[in-house]
Design an enzyme around this catalytic site. Structure first.
Site, mmCIF file in Angstrom:
data_model
loop_
_atom_site.group_PDB
_atom_site.id
_atom_site.type_symbol
_atom_site.label_atom_id
_atom_site.label_comp_id
_atom_site.label_asym_id
_atom_site.label_seq_id
_atom_site.Cartn_x
_atom_site.Cartn_y
_atom_site.Cartn_z
ATOM 1 N N THR A 1 34.186 -26.317 6.330
ATOM 2 C CA THR A 1 33.889 -24.886 6.371
ATOM 3 C C THR A 1 32.378 -24.674 6.399
ATOM 4 O O THR A 1 31.637 -25.419 5.767
ATOM 5 C CB THR A 1 34.467 -24.198 5.119
ATOM 6 O OG1 THR A 1 35.879 -24.409 5.078
ATOM 7 C CG2 THR A 1 34.189 -22.700 5.134
ATOM 8 N N GLY A 2 31.946 -23.654 7.132
ATOM 9 C CA GLY A 2 30.530 -23.312 7.138
ATOM 10 C C GLY A 2 30.005 -23.037 8.530
ATOM 11 O O GLY A 2 30.704 -23.228 9.533
ATOM 12 N N SER B 1 30.088 -29.932 6.817
ATOM 13 C CA SER B 1 28.641 -29.799 6.618
ATOM 14 C C SER B 1 28.333 -29.886 5.121
ATOM 15 O O SER B 1 29.197 -30.203 4.313
ATOM 16 C CB SER B 1 28.146 -28.484 7.210
ATOM 17 O OG SER B 1 28.859 -27.398 6.655
ATOM 18 N N LYS C 1 27.954 -29.207 -2.010
ATOM 19 C CA LYS C 1 28.735 -28.410 -1.080
ATOM 20 C C LYS C 1 29.374 -27.253 -1.848
ATOM 21 O O LYS C 1 29.407 -27.256 -3.056
ATOM 22 C CB LYS C 1 29.821 -29.267 -0.414
ATOM 23 C CG LYS C 1 29.255 -30.334 0.500
ATOM 24 C CD LYS C 1 30.317 -31.314 1.020
ATOM 25 C CE LYS C 1 31.559 -30.627 1.533
ATOM 26 N NZ LYS C 1 31.263 -29.613 2.576
ATOM 27 N N GLY C 2 29.862 -26.289 -1.104
ATOM 28 C CA GLY C 2 30.589 -25.198 -1.740
ATOM 29 C C GLY C 2 29.917 -23.855 -1.657
ATOM 30 O O GLY C 2 30.376 -22.892 -2.277
ATOM 31 N N GLY D 1 30.098 -21.899 0.685
ATOM 32 C CA GLY D 1 31.088 -21.003 1.268
ATOM 33 C C GLY D 1 32.309 -20.793 0.398
ATOM 34 O O GLY D 1 33.227 -20.052 0.779
ATOM 35 N N GLU E 1 37.799 -28.792 0.279
ATOM 36 C CA GLU E 1 36.906 -29.731 0.957
ATOM 37 C C GLU E 1 36.919 -31.081 0.253
ATOM 38 O O GLU E 1 36.965 -32.132 0.893
ATOM 39 C CB GLU E 1 35.482 -29.166 0.992
ATOM 40 C CG GLU E 1 35.320 -27.976 1.924
ATOM 41 C CD GLU E 1 33.961 -27.320 1.823
ATOM 42 O OE1 GLU E 1 33.651 -26.501 2.708
ATOM 43 O OE2 GLU E 1 33.216 -27.610 0.870
#
Length: 222
Positions: free
Chosen positions: A29-30, A83, A95-96, A98, A104
């Site tokens: 996601t992203g 990503s 990450k995270g 989003g 993920e």
């Protein structure tokens, strides 16, 4: 000068080189992944389909006619492409941003190979100096988890108005001194009420494709 969006698009298309025919692919996601999904649509007849990490990515994949699969129905998953908010030279990531960190992390864990696609603004020497660490928490545990994160040296902020695809809340943790990312990941995961933390140190990327002004830089974990 190549724009950041152009660099994201370049690494999105570069990731196609790692995809084998007739396989199912994990997709993150992203904004960078959005470019990858566009690129993936150009070879959608050559793949079986995709396991998606978020409703946002699923919606984009559906619009492009790319079949979606449930991870529970698969025996294995060859590759996961996503990503990162930050990635260091050891292939550890934050990450995270989003809000999709839990799914993920699950898909990254399930995949045989994890490819991280980023522009060079995401590459750092030390994680956590540029932005927060997202932590997904059960809503009723938000205050309890926040106190524990403060004891670990962090400054948690509630991401107001955000509900994850799993129905949970997000705490963005600033000021965390990350000297051992894997140990910190474990400590935060052990706090009751934490669903997952956006540190990807125990399951690092296997390959990083980094878009730079001089072209695409490729890093390998081994």
């Amino acid at each position: 000068m190549i724009s950041k969006d152009k660099l994201k698009k370049l690494v999105g298309w570069e990731a196609l080189k790692y995809i084998k025919s007739n396989t199912i692919i994990g997709v993150g996601t992203g904004s960078t992944v959005n470019y990858f999904i566009e690129a993936l649509s150009s070879i959608k007849q050559q793949i079986e389909g995709v396991v998606s990490s978020s409703q946002h990515s699923s919606n984009q994949l559906k619009k492009l006619g790319i079949p979606l699969y449930n991870l529970n129905n698969l025996n294995d998953l060859e590759i996961y492409i996503d990503s990162a908010d930050e990635i260091d030279l050891h292939m550890q990531m934050i990450k995270g941003g989003g809000g999709a960190l839990t799914k993920e992390k699950i898909i990254a864990f399930a995949a045989k190979k994890f490819i991280c696609i980023v522009d060079d603004s995401k590459q750092v020497n030390i994680l956590g100096r540029k932005g927060p660490i997202p932590v997904e928490v059960i809503p009723m545990a938000r205050s309890v988890v926040s106190k524990s994160l403060i004891c670990l040296g962090g400054l948690p902020e509630y991401r107001n108005g955000v509900i994850t695809d799993n129905g949970n809340s997000i705490l963005d943790v600033y000021n965390m001194n990350i000297t051992d990312a894997s140990l910190l990941e474990q400590r935060i995961n052990n706090i009751p009420g934490v669903v997952s933390v956006g540190l990807f140190a125990q399951r690092k990327a296997d390959i990083a494709l980094i878009g730079t002004q001089k072209g695409i830089k490729i890093l390998n974990s081994n």
